[in-house]
Structure formats: C-alpha cells, structure tokens
Design a protein around this motif. Structure first.
Motif, short mmCIF file in Angstrom:
data_model
loop_
_atom_site.label_atom_id
_atom_site.label_comp_id
_atom_site.label_asym_id
_atom_site.label_seq_id
_atom_site.Cartn_x
_atom_site.Cartn_y
_atom_site.Cartn_z
N UNK A 28 0.82 -1.20 0.00
CA UNK A 28 0.00 0.00 0.00
C UNK A 28 0.86 1.26 0.00
N UNK A 29 1.93 1.23 0.77
CA UNK A 29 2.86 2.37 0.73
C UNK A 29 3.41 2.58 -0.67
N UNK A 30 3.74 1.48 -1.34
CA UNK A 30 4.29 1.56 -2.68
C UNK A 30 3.30 2.21 -3.64
N UNK A 31 2.03 1.86 -3.52
CA UNK A 31 1.02 2.41 -4.42
C UNK A 31 0.71 3.87 -4.10
N UNK A 32 0.63 4.20 -2.82
CA UNK A 32 0.18 5.53 -2.42
C UNK A 32 1.33 6.54 -2.39
N UNK A 33 2.49 6.13 -1.89
CA UNK A 33 3.59 7.06 -1.66
C UNK A 33 4.77 6.91 -2.61
N UNK A 34 4.86 5.78 -3.29
CA UNK A 34 5.94 5.61 -4.24
C UNK A 34 7.11 4.80 -3.71
N UNK A 35 8.06 4.53 -4.60
CA UNK A 35 9.18 3.63 -4.30
C UNK A 35 10.05 4.17 -3.18
N UNK A 36 10.38 5.45 -3.21
CA UNK A 36 11.34 6.00 -2.25
C UNK A 36 10.80 5.92 -0.82
N UNK A 37 9.57 6.36 -0.60
CA UNK A 37 9.00 6.33 0.75
C UNK A 37 8.83 4.90 1.23
N UNK A 38 8.35 4.02 0.35
CA UNK A 38 8.17 2.62 0.74
C UNK A 38 9.50 1.97 1.11
N UNK A 39 10.54 2.27 0.35
CA UNK A 39 11.87 1.72 0.62
C UNK A 39 12.36 2.18 2.00
N UNK A 40 12.20 3.48 2.28
CA UNK A 40 12.66 4.02 3.55
C UNK A 40 11.84 3.49 4.72
N UNK A 41 10.56 3.27 4.50
CA UNK A 41 9.71 2.75 5.57
C UNK A 41 10.16 1.36 6.00
N UNK A 64 10.45 -10.77 9.82
CA UNK A 64 9.73 -11.27 8.64
C UNK A 64 9.88 -10.35 7.42
N UNK A 65 10.22 -9.08 7.64
CA UNK A 65 10.34 -8.16 6.50
C UNK A 65 11.52 -8.51 5.59
N UNK A 66 12.45 -9.34 6.08
CA UNK A 66 13.59 -9.73 5.26
C UNK A 66 13.15 -10.52 4.03
N UNK A 67 11.94 -11.05 4.06
CA UNK A 67 11.43 -11.81 2.91
C UNK A 67 10.80 -10.90 1.86
N UNK A 68 10.65 -9.62 2.17
CA UNK A 68 10.06 -8.69 1.21
C UNK A 68 11.12 -8.27 0.21
N UNK A 69 10.82 -8.35 -1.06
CA UNK A 69 11.74 -7.91 -2.11
C UNK A 69 11.40 -6.46 -2.44
N UNK A 70 12.14 -5.57 -1.83
CA UNK A 70 11.87 -4.14 -2.02
C UNK A 70 12.31 -3.67 -3.39
N UNK A 71 11.55 -2.72 -3.92
CA UNK A 71 12.01 -2.01 -5.10
C UNK A 71 12.98 -0.92 -4.64
#
Length: 286
Positions: A28-41, A64-71
């Motif tokens: 949801x962060x990725x869709x609403x705020x974009x790659x940069x904010x989601x990455x920092x979060x 568990x977040x280590x399994x997330x493949x961040x952009x």
C-alpha cells in the motif's frame, strides 16, 4: 491517509506482526507514496525490529520483512556547475543568508556532505602557510576526510565570522541561520542559531527558489556529487577521490555510479564554460 495508517501494528505485540501484514503494508505504501517512501519505511522497520529484539519483544534474527523484495529507488544523479554554485553563494549573501553562503562555498570546495559542513567548528580548522583545511571523521561512515578551502572561500568565511560580532567557542558550529531583524511592521528580533538539518533544508530551498525559480529541485547534497564529477573530469584517480570524500567509492561500483554519472562529459564541459565566474570575498556584484 486511512489506506496506510498504522492500524496494522498499533494493537499488535511485535512478535505477532507477520510477513503477510508487512507485505500488505509495504504494497500500500508503494502504491500511495511511491518507491522512495516505501523503501525508507521498510528500512526504518528493520532498524526498529533490531531494537525490539534487543528488548526481548520479538525473537532476534527473525524479522519477517527480510522476505520482502523491495524495489530500490534509482540513485540521485543531479549535479551543480561551478557557475551555478557561484550564483547561489552570491544570492545567499545578498539575501542575508550569509552562513548559508559559506556552507555552499565550503561544500563546493571540500565535497563534504551537508551535515559535515553545518557542524564544522573552529577547533577543526587547520591552517598552513598556503591554505585552510578541515580534517573530519565523516558523520555517516566515520571515515577520515580532509577538505581544503580555496582562497576565495577563505575570504568569504573570514568576512562572515567577523560579521558575527562575537567570539566563537572552539566547539561551537561556525555557520548559523540569518535570524530576524524587525522591519517596518515590527516583530521580535531573533539572532541566528547553528543550522539544524531541517533549517538548512528549508533555507536552501528558499534560496534555490530565489535564485533559480520554483522549477529547480536540486539539493545541497548534490554539491558532493558535483565535486566527484569535477575531480574525475580533471583526471583525479578514483582512489584519490575516495580519500577526499571519506568513503569506499574506489571499491564500490554502486558508489561510482552514484558519484560519477554518465553525463560526466556534459557537466564537465558546462563547468569549464562557466569557470570564469567566481565569488570573491564579500564582493557579490555580478
């Protein structure tokens, strides 16, 4: 922003926050705020998880977040030219941002990051027969770096310090905000204070708009990248640039891509074309 508020985690113990919850939050962060904010979060969450694990609120090494493949957001590539830096210094001095004028000039000469420039103190200054220098341990990496000032920047800084009308303590930050002097409408006078991260960002943004207009979005931090580009264009080795900047650019391809972008030749040509401009002490006439 109801779509991304902290309701995911506010009523849950840290150990009960699952990959599914984190992945949905990140999406949801990725869709609403974009790659940069989601990455920092996610980066902030991972730091917070280590703190919570140290407090025994969740199992260590099981984030568990280590399994997330961040952009990954693309690296910044913006640079300034020498002529543009001069215009910023002159514009800042004329507008009363004299501490900021010195910060910009020092950042250009030394390739220091904004935090390393704004926290410089008299005790850090080293003077030889020919020049001033500032040996520092970089705030971000702890690596040693050494920045020298050109004669024109030395004159600018001396004029600024003299204009303060006070004697700076050895451990006091040199550069300060412009403060406030009452005008015809009155107001409470306020002396300049050492720059914080936020006040420096705000003042630089105001100055940037004043000099270049509202469409300009480059930042003070881009001065550091500009220094690497200029040095590389002048024939400096990657090892020498690494020593000056206090980082591992000589052995890190990602840093080389960040600090030596593909538009190097174009920027170098621009800088040479504008090299006839210079700030000269407090002479701010065009």
């Amino acid at each position: 922003m109801p779509a991304i508020k902290a309701a995911y985690f506010a009523d849950l113990p840290p150990a009960d926050i699952t990959l599914e919850l984190l992945d949905d939050w990140y999406g949801r962060l990725l869709r609403v705020k974009g790659v940069d904010i989601a990455y920092r979060a996610v980066k902030t969450w991972r730091s917070l998880y280590n703190v919570m694990a140290g407090m025994k609120l969740c199992p260590p090494g099981s984030d568990p977040s280590q399994a997330i493949r961040r952009q990954t957001p693309p690296p910044r590539h913006q640079t300034w030219t020498a002529g543009e830096a001069v215009r910023m210094v002159k514009g800042a001095w004329r507008a009363g941002y004299r501490g900021l004028a010195c910060i910009i000039a020092v950042a250009w000469d030394t390739s220091f990051s904004p935090v390393d420039v704004r926290t410089l103190t008299p005790a850090q200054a080293m003077q030889t027969a020919q020049e001033w220098g500032f040996p520092i341990a970089r705030s971000k990496s702890g690596e040693a770096a050494f920045g020298t000032l050109s004669s024109r920047t030395q004159r600018l800084v001396l004029a600024y310090v003299e204009s303060l009308g006070v004697t700076l303590l050895d451990d006091a930050p040199i550069f300060r905000s412009r403060g406030f002097a009452p005008g015809p409408k009155g107001g409470r006078p306020r002396a300049g204070v050492p720059y914080t991260k936020d006040s420096l960002v705000d003042d630089f943004a105001d100055l940037r708009t004043l000099v270049f207009g509202t469409s300009e979005k480059r930042r003070l931090m881009d001065m550091r990248r500009s220094g690497a580009v200029e040095a590389n264009a002048g024939g400096a080795s990657v090892e020498a640039i690494s020593a000056k900047m206090g980082n591992s650019i000589d052995g890190n391809k990602a840093l080389q891509k960040t600090y030596m972008p593909v538009n190097l030749a174009v920027r170098s040509a621009d800088a040479r074309a504008e090299s006839c401009f210079a700030w000269n002490g407090t002479n701010t006439e065009s």
